[in-house]
Design a protein around this motif. Structure first.
Motif, PDB file in Angstrom:
ATOM      1  N   SER A 134       4.141   1.027   4.791  1.00 34.07           N
ATOM      2  CA  SER A 134       4.702   0.336   5.725  1.00 34.07           C
ATOM      3  C   SER A 134       4.830   1.059   7.058  1.00 34.07           C
ATOM      4  O   SER A 134       4.561   2.386   7.197  1.00 34.07           O
ATOM      5  CB  SER A 134       6.367   0.139   5.513  1.00 34.07           C
TER       6      SER A 134
ATOM      7  N   GLU B 254       7.068   1.682   9.025  1.00 35.40           N
ATOM      8  CA  GLU B 254       8.183   2.454   8.894  1.00 35.40           C
ATOM      9  C   GLU B 254       7.917   3.710   8.301  1.00 35.40           C
ATOM     10  O   GLU B 254       8.278   4.843   8.604  1.00 35.40           O
ATOM     11  CB  GLU B 254       9.405   1.784   8.179  1.00 35.40           C
ATOM     12  N   ALA B 255       7.473   3.807   7.159  1.00 35.28           N
ATOM     13  CA  ALA B 255       6.914   4.922   6.343  1.00 35.28           C
ATOM     14  C   ALA B 255       5.967   5.796   7.133  1.00 35.28           C
ATOM     15  O   ALA B 255       5.930   7.092   7.256  1.00 35.28           O
ATOM     16  CB  ALA B 255       6.430   4.617   4.992  1.00 35.28           C
TER      17      ALA B 255
ATOM     18  N   VAL C  30       5.502   6.087  10.426  1.00 35.39           N
ATOM     19  CA  VAL C  30       6.143   6.471  11.429  1.00 35.39           C
ATOM     20  C   VAL C  30       7.180   7.872  10.930  1.00 35.39           C
ATOM     21  O   VAL C  30       7.184   8.843  11.439  1.00 35.39           O
ATOM     22  CB  VAL C  30       7.328   5.588  12.236  1.00 35.39           C
ATOM     23  N   GLN C  31       7.948   7.628   9.743  1.00 39.71           N
ATOM     24  CA  GLN C  31       8.788   8.583   9.194  1.00 39.71           C
ATOM     25  C   GLN C  31       7.740   9.843   8.894  1.00 39.71           C
ATOM     26  O   GLN C  31       8.388  10.970   9.105  1.00 39.71           O
ATOM     27  CB  GLN C  31       9.550   8.223   8.124  1.00 39.71           C
TER      28      GLN C  31
END
Length: 67
Positions: free
Chosen positions: A10, A12-13, A15-16
């Motif tokens: 994802s 989000e993943a 970017v993390q």
């Protein structure tokens, strides 16, 4: 997406992972600031990887928008 290690990840993943990788690079940044040239090389490599990861995020966001 391959360059970020993000196949199927994802946004989000992705970017993390970038945040985690940059946080890890802080150790070498400190060493570089103290004059360790090898650490500087590792920081440069980490920045190149961050650049590729950022591009992968951009591509994924655009693909999601277009889908």
């Amino acid at each position: 997406n391959r360059l970020s290690g993000g196949e199927g990840m994802s946004v989000e993943a992705m970017v993390q992972k970038m945040i985690d990788d940059l946080t890890a690079a802080l150790v070498d940044a400190v060493k570089h600031d103290k004059g360790n040239n090898a650490a500087g090389t590792r920081v440069r490599k980490a920045m190149q990887e961050a650049k590729a990861a950022a591009q992968a995020v951009r591509v994924q966001v655009q693909a999601d928008k277009s889908a």
